[in-house]
Design an enzyme around this catalytic site. Structure first.
Site, PDB file in Angstrom:
ATOM      1  N   ASN A 100      33.354 -77.283 -22.575  1.00 59.12           N
ATOM      2  CA  ASN A 100      32.645 -76.021 -22.368  1.00 59.12           C
ATOM      3  C   ASN A 100      32.614 -75.187 -23.645  1.00 59.12           C
ATOM      4  O   ASN A 100      31.736 -74.360 -23.830  1.00 59.12           O
ATOM      5  CB  ASN A 100      33.329 -75.213 -21.257  1.00 59.12           C
ATOM      6  CG  ASN A 100      32.799 -73.792 -21.147  1.00 59.12           C
ATOM      7  OD1 ASN A 100      31.619 -73.575 -20.829  1.00 59.12           O
ATOM      8  ND2 ASN A 100      33.640 -72.802 -21.449  1.00 59.12           N
ATOM      9  N   ASP A 166      31.577 -70.540 -26.856  1.00 61.20           N
ATOM     10  CA  ASP A 166      30.937 -71.244 -25.736  1.00 61.20           C
ATOM     11  C   ASP A 166      29.784 -72.146 -26.192  1.00 61.20           C
ATOM     12  O   ASP A 166      28.806 -71.672 -26.778  1.00 61.20           O
ATOM     13  CB  ASP A 166      30.400 -70.201 -24.747  1.00 61.20           C
ATOM     14  CG  ASP A 166      30.146 -70.807 -23.389  1.00 61.20           C
ATOM     15  OD1 ASP A 166      31.141 -71.168 -22.731  1.00 61.20           O
ATOM     16  OD2 ASP A 166      28.972 -70.932 -23.002  1.00 61.20           O
ATOM     17  N   ASP A 196      37.164 -80.017 -17.852  1.00 63.75           N
ATOM     18  CA  ASP A 196      37.823 -78.717 -17.953  1.00 63.75           C
ATOM     19  C   ASP A 196      36.788 -77.602 -17.869  1.00 63.75           C
ATOM     20  O   ASP A 196      35.696 -77.713 -18.441  1.00 63.75           O
ATOM     21  CB  ASP A 196      38.548 -78.660 -19.306  1.00 63.75           C
ATOM     22  CG  ASP A 196      39.266 -77.347 -19.534  1.00 63.75           C
ATOM     23  OD1 ASP A 196      40.309 -77.133 -18.909  1.00 63.75           O
ATOM     24  OD2 ASP A 196      38.776 -76.527 -20.342  1.00 63.75           O
ATOM     25  N   HIS A 200      32.462 -73.005 -15.705  1.00 63.30           N
ATOM     26  CA  HIS A 200      31.808 -72.228 -16.767  1.00 63.30           C
ATOM     27  C   HIS A 200      30.664 -72.991 -17.404  1.00 63.30           C
ATOM     28  O   HIS A 200      30.144 -72.597 -18.451  1.00 63.30           O
ATOM     29  CB  HIS A 200      32.856 -71.818 -17.809  1.00 63.30           C
ATOM     30  CG  HIS A 200      34.004 -71.092 -17.174  1.00 63.30           C
ATOM     31  ND1 HIS A 200      33.921 -69.754 -16.846  1.00 63.30           N
ATOM     32  CD2 HIS A 200      35.212 -71.521 -16.725  1.00 63.30           C
ATOM     33  CE1 HIS A 200      35.059 -69.395 -16.237  1.00 63.30           C
ATOM     34  NE2 HIS A 200      35.840 -70.447 -16.154  1.00 63.30           N
ATOM     35  N   GLU A 233      36.801 -79.228 -12.848  1.00 61.27           N
ATOM     36  CA  GLU A 233      37.726 -78.119 -12.618  1.00 61.27           C
ATOM     37  C   GLU A 233      36.929 -76.873 -12.249  1.00 61.27           C
ATOM     38  O   GLU A 233      36.352 -76.199 -13.097  1.00 61.27           O
ATOM     39  CB  GLU A 233      38.587 -77.834 -13.846  1.00 61.27           C
ATOM     40  CG  GLU A 233      39.719 -76.871 -13.517  1.00 61.27           C
ATOM     41  CD  GLU A 233      39.921 -75.749 -14.512  1.00 61.27           C
ATOM     42  OE1 GLU A 233      40.868 -74.973 -14.329  1.00 61.27           O
ATOM     43  OE2 GLU A 233      39.123 -75.591 -15.455  1.00 61.27           O
ATOM     44  N   ARG A 332      46.360 -86.183  -6.901  1.00 59.91           N
ATOM     45  CA  ARG A 332      46.958 -86.185  -8.249  1.00 59.91           C
ATOM     46  C   ARG A 332      48.377 -85.623  -8.169  1.00 59.91           C
ATOM     47  O   ARG A 332      48.597 -84.565  -7.579  1.00 59.91           O
ATOM     48  CB  ARG A 332      46.122 -85.323  -9.191  1.00 59.91           C
ATOM     49  CG  ARG A 332      46.722 -85.196 -10.603  1.00 59.91           C
ATOM     50  CD  ARG A 332      45.839 -84.366 -11.514  1.00 59.91           C
ATOM     51  NE  ARG A 332      45.741 -82.989 -11.053  1.00 59.91           N
ATOM     52  CZ  ARG A 332      44.828 -82.107 -11.492  1.00 59.91           C
ATOM     53  NH1 ARG A 332      43.931 -82.463 -12.394  1.00 59.91           N
ATOM     54  NH2 ARG A 332      44.810 -80.878 -11.017  1.00 59.91           N
TER      55      ARG A 332
HETATM   56  C1  QV4 Z   1      42.859 -64.072 -26.567  1.00 62.06           C
HETATM   57  C2  QV4 Z   1      42.686 -62.858 -25.665  1.00 62.06           C
HETATM   58  C3  QV4 Z   1      41.205 -62.682 -25.307  1.00 62.06           C
HETATM   59  C4  QV4 Z   1      40.410 -62.545 -26.581  1.00 62.06           C
HETATM   60  C5  QV4 Z   1      40.641 -63.735 -27.494  1.00 62.06           C
HETATM   61  C6  QV4 Z   1      39.939 -63.456 -28.813  1.00 62.06           C
HETATM   62  O1  QV4 Z   1      43.456 -63.018 -24.477  1.00 62.06           O
HETATM   63  O2  QV4 Z   1      41.026 -61.534 -24.496  1.00 62.06           O
HETATM   64  O3  QV4 Z   1      39.033 -62.497 -26.267  1.00 62.06           O
HETATM   65  O4  QV4 Z   1      42.049 -63.987 -27.730  1.00 62.06           O
HETATM   66  O5  QV4 Z   1      40.079 -64.443 -29.724  1.00 62.06           O
HETATM   67  C7  QV4 Z   1      44.500 -68.877 -25.036  1.00 62.06           C
HETATM   68  C8  QV4 Z   1      45.322 -67.613 -24.884  1.00 62.06           C
HETATM   69  C9  QV4 Z   1      44.396 -66.390 -24.752  1.00 62.06           C
HETATM   70  C10 QV4 Z   1      43.456 -66.345 -25.971  1.00 62.06           C
HETATM   71  C11 QV4 Z   1      42.661 -67.641 -25.984  1.00 62.06           C
HETATM   72  C12 QV4 Z   1      41.687 -67.714 -27.136  1.00 62.06           C
HETATM   73  O6  QV4 Z   1      46.172 -67.701 -23.750  1.00 62.06           O
HETATM   74  O7  QV4 Z   1      45.171 -65.216 -24.698  1.00 62.06           O
HETATM   75  O8  QV4 Z   1      42.536 -65.250 -25.812  1.00 62.06           O
HETATM   76  O9  QV4 Z   1      43.585 -68.761 -26.080  1.00 62.06           O
HETATM   77  O10 QV4 Z   1      42.356 -67.875 -28.361  1.00 62.06           O
HETATM   78  C13 QV4 Z   1      44.283 -72.652 -21.374  1.00 62.06           C
HETATM   79  C14 QV4 Z   1      45.152 -71.426 -21.086  1.00 62.06           C
HETATM   80  C15 QV4 Z   1      44.574 -70.187 -21.699  1.00 62.06           C
HETATM   81  C16 QV4 Z   1      44.308 -70.421 -23.183  1.00 62.06           C
HETATM   82  C17 QV4 Z   1      43.293 -71.556 -23.277  1.00 62.06           C
HETATM   83  C18 QV4 Z   1      42.848 -71.882 -24.693  1.00 62.06           C
HETATM   84  O11 QV4 Z   1      45.272 -71.260 -19.691  1.00 62.06           O
HETATM   85  O12 QV4 Z   1      45.524 -69.121 -21.587  1.00 62.06           O
HETATM   86  O13 QV4 Z   1      43.829 -69.232 -23.809  1.00 62.06           O
HETATM   87  O14 QV4 Z   1      43.907 -72.739 -22.732  1.00 62.06           O
HETATM   88  O15 QV4 Z   1      43.931 -72.179 -25.494  1.00 62.06           O
HETATM   89  C19 QV4 Z   1      39.996 -69.625 -15.408  1.00 62.06           C
HETATM   90  C20 QV4 Z   1      38.968 -70.714 -15.638  1.00 62.06           C
HETATM   91  C21 QV4 Z   1      39.588 -72.098 -15.691  1.00 62.06           C
HETATM   92  C22 QV4 Z   1      40.802 -72.146 -16.612  1.00 62.06           C
HETATM   93  C23 QV4 Z   1      41.774 -71.053 -16.184  1.00 62.06           C
HETATM   94  C24 QV4 Z   1      43.000 -71.000 -17.070  1.00 62.06           C
HETATM   95  O16 QV4 Z   1      37.973 -70.683 -14.651  1.00 62.06           O
HETATM   96  O17 QV4 Z   1      38.605 -72.997 -16.148  1.00 62.06           O
HETATM   97  O18 QV4 Z   1      41.131 -69.782 -16.241  1.00 62.06           O
HETATM   98  N1  QV4 Z   1      41.427 -73.463 -16.627  1.00 62.06           N
HETATM   99  C25 QV4 Z   1      41.135 -74.466 -17.684  1.00 62.06           C
HETATM  100  C26 QV4 Z   1      42.365 -75.217 -18.121  1.00 62.06           C
HETATM  101  C27 QV4 Z   1      43.266 -74.280 -18.877  1.00 62.06           C
HETATM  102  C28 QV4 Z   1      42.581 -73.846 -20.162  1.00 62.06           C
HETATM  103  C29 QV4 Z   1      41.130 -73.677 -20.031  1.00 62.06           C
HETATM  104  C30 QV4 Z   1      40.456 -73.925 -18.864  1.00 62.06           C
HETATM  105  C31 QV4 Z   1      40.387 -73.409 -21.254  1.00 62.06           C
HETATM  106  O19 QV4 Z   1      42.984 -75.837 -17.034  1.00 62.06           O
HETATM  107  O20 QV4 Z   1      44.508 -74.874 -19.156  1.00 62.06           O
HETATM  108  O21 QV4 Z   1      43.128 -72.577 -20.582  1.00 62.06           O
HETATM  109  O22 QV4 Z   1      40.094 -74.682 -21.840  1.00 62.06           O
HETATM  110  O23 QV4 Z   1      40.421 -69.618 -14.064  1.00 62.06           O
HETATM  111 CA    CA Z   2      29.842 -71.936 -20.721  1.00 66.00          CA
END
Ligand code: QV4
Ligand code: CA
Length: 474
Positions: A100, A166, A196, A200, A233, A332
């Site tokens: 994504n 994105d 993943d 989105h 997901e 799973r």
């Molecule tokens: C930070 C700020 C933001 C800001 C940004 C600016 O919080 O407000 O805009 O910096 O640069 C990490 C950090 C997060 C950070 C982001 C970007 O935790 O604070 O933003 O990186 O640098 C995992 C973690 C996230 C992590 C992300 C990327 O859970 O915390 O973000 O990896 O490293 C929703 C979705 C669902 C998602 C779920 C977690 O619908 O799709 O949230 N689940 C999947 C995965 C999950 C993963 C992602 C998606 C992203 O299972 O593990 O997120 O690939 O419900």
């Molecule tokens: Ca998207």
């Protein structure tokens, strides 16, 4: 896309979260093949950001820099070796596909494979992607460009998820790069993909990417003309415009409501009836990918709240065992590492961001900070049960207080008693004969009478679970 190409009718996959490829190859050979697992879901294998300032967290692997197979879990050669060795013993590989987005805004430098990148310029030469390949700002309705309002479909799919750049999935070039990544993996011999953040992405973009993706590789042992297995997901707990059924044409969806219902049911057994609740919008069985917990909700990330994990071992063993005995969805198992901090990476990550090996103790449990729920006795045994009863319906439901039991056609019978003491004669649905109780490894032998009844005794406070099945010798 709904049907996993498991060897020998196997029914369960395990997520070996943050394991290295070298350890997964060994685990396929030394444990998973004999235990009857269909496949391993591996951590994202592509090149990712290296987030030193947060102590090399697990989530750095959800920030792609390129599609080179160079990650904390190992390099391309090690990945190929893992896939070949697992396939050779009938255990398949499922890749966690992060497509994504690329890394978060503000990040630049070099990824885990040495490729340079600059997220603020939308510059990822390792793919390559340029600013033309990201969703145009004009298509995102939110004020700050991030997703804030989950009630606006355009915002959820066209804006940035927590600042992650994105990708513009409507663009041919982007579709080609993503399917190129998939095809590289299919060629190597993987069986499928967890997509993943599919919530989105637009289903029509996913469909186009799948259309460019090849059939599974016959040289890796798959039948010809077999499509890859896809599950998406999509966190849908009701109440939002994006629902799991919007994704049924492109495969299965993660069913997050299942884990909640299991947590509620383990707390109060009367709620274990009707785990599949179509009235709540839950995916039908043949569209659902189910799990008691996952790598996010076990640590307070996506979909958290009302979830049981390895931190409550007895409840967790009951929840997973009941799930494996049940006929709903494709299952799973989560396999974790111990953590105190929700950012914390795998064992060894504090040491410059690398990962330790998984040592196996003499009793078959894991050491070194790895939990290995898949090696916990009732969980391992119930994976065998699920294989043995595949295709049968649930019947003979019994629930009274903190005791529950049911049969699976004429193939198996399961019972569970919260406080570990139960003694009652019940209808098992099984042909008469002597059966080995699985959780005790046949220390308990059970006689099913000519009328299908049997005296069911549970006397174990830590693993208060009972299972017998036709052809299961313990
Ligand atoms: C930070 C700020 C933001 C800001 C940004 C600016 O919080 O407000 O805009 O910096 O640069 C990490 C950090 C997060 C950070 C982001 C970007 O935790 O604070 O933003 O990186 O640098 C995992 C973690 C996230 C992590 C992300 C990327 O859970 O915390 O973000 O990896 O490293 C929703 C979705 C669902 C998602 C779920 C977690 O619908 O799709 O949230 N689940 C999947 C995965 C999950 C993963 C992602 C998606 C992203 O299972 O593990 O997120 O690939 O419900
Ligand atoms: Ca998207």
């Amino acid at each position: 896309y709904d049907t996993p190409s498991c060897a020998d009718g196997r029914q369960t996959i395990v997520h070996l979260f943050e394991w290295k490829w070298t350890d997964i190859a060994q685990e396929c050979e030394r444990f998973l093949a004999d235990a009857g697992f269909c496949a391993v879901q591996v951590s994202p294998p592509m090149e990712h950001a290296v987030v030193e300032e947060n102590g090399y967290p697990w989530w750095q692997r959800y920030q792609p820099v390129s599609y080179k197979l160079e990650s904390r879990s190992g390099n391309r050669q090690q990945f190929i070796d893992m896939v070949q060795r697992c396939n050779a013993v009938g255990v398949r590989i499922i890749v966690d596909a992060v497509v994504n987005h690329m890394t978060g805004l503000g990040r630049s430098g070099q990824g885990s494979g040495g490729s340079s990148f600059n997220a603020d310029n939308r510059d990822f030469p390792g793919v390559p992607y340029s600013s033309l390949d990201f969703t145009p700002r004009s298509m995102c309705p939110s004020a700050d460009g991030n997703i804030n309002n989950y009630n606006d479909v355009n915002e959820v799919r066209n804006c940035y998820l927590v600042g992650l750049t994105d990708l513009y999935g409507a663009k041919d070039y982007v579709r080609q790069m993503i399917s190129g990544y998939y095809n590289d993996l299919v060629e190597i011999g993987v069986m499928g993909f967890r997509v993943d953040a599919a919530k989105h992405m637009w289903p029509k973009d996913l469909e186009a990417i799948q259309g460019l993706t090849h059939d599974l590789n016959t040289n890796a042992g798959f039948p010809s003309g077999q499509r890859p297995f896809f599950f998406h997901e999509v966190i849908d707990q009701g109440g939002e415009p994006i629902t799991v059924d919007q994704y049924f044409s492109v495969g299965r969806t993660t069913e997050f409501r299942f884990g909640k219902k299991i947590a509620w049911g383990i707390n109060d057994f009367s709620q274990l009836a009707n785990i599949y609740d179509p009235g709540w919008g839950m995916a039908p069985s043949d569209k659902a990918l189910v799990f008691v917990d996952n790598h996010d909700n076990q640590r307070g990330h996506g979909g958290a709240g009302d979830i049981i994990t390895f931190k409550q071992p007895k409840e967790y063993k009951m929840g997973v065992s009941f799930s494996l005995a049940h006929d709903y969805g494709f299952m799973r198992i989560m396999s974790s590492y111990y953590f105190d901090d929700s950012d914390q990476g795998p064992p060894g990550s504090n040491n410059g961001g690398s990962t330790d090996d998984v040592p196996i103790n003499a009793d078959g449990s894991c050491g070194g900070g790895w939990v290995c729920e898949h090696r916990w006795n009732p969980i391992t045994q119930m994976v065998k049960f699920r294989n043995a009863v595949a295709g049968t319906q649930m019947a003979n439901w019994y629930q009274e207080g903190d005791n529950v039991a049911f049969s699976r056609g004429d193939k198996g019978f399961f019972a569970m008693s919260k406080y570990g003491s139960f003694d009652k004669t019940l209808q098992t649905g099984l042909p008469a004969g002597q059966y080995c109780e699985l959780i005790s490894h046949c220390a308990n032998k059970v006689t099913v009478n000519g009328d299908g009844t049997a005296r069911i005794i549970i006397n174990n406070s830590e693993e208060p679970i009972f299972a017998i099945c036709a052809g299961c010798d313990g």
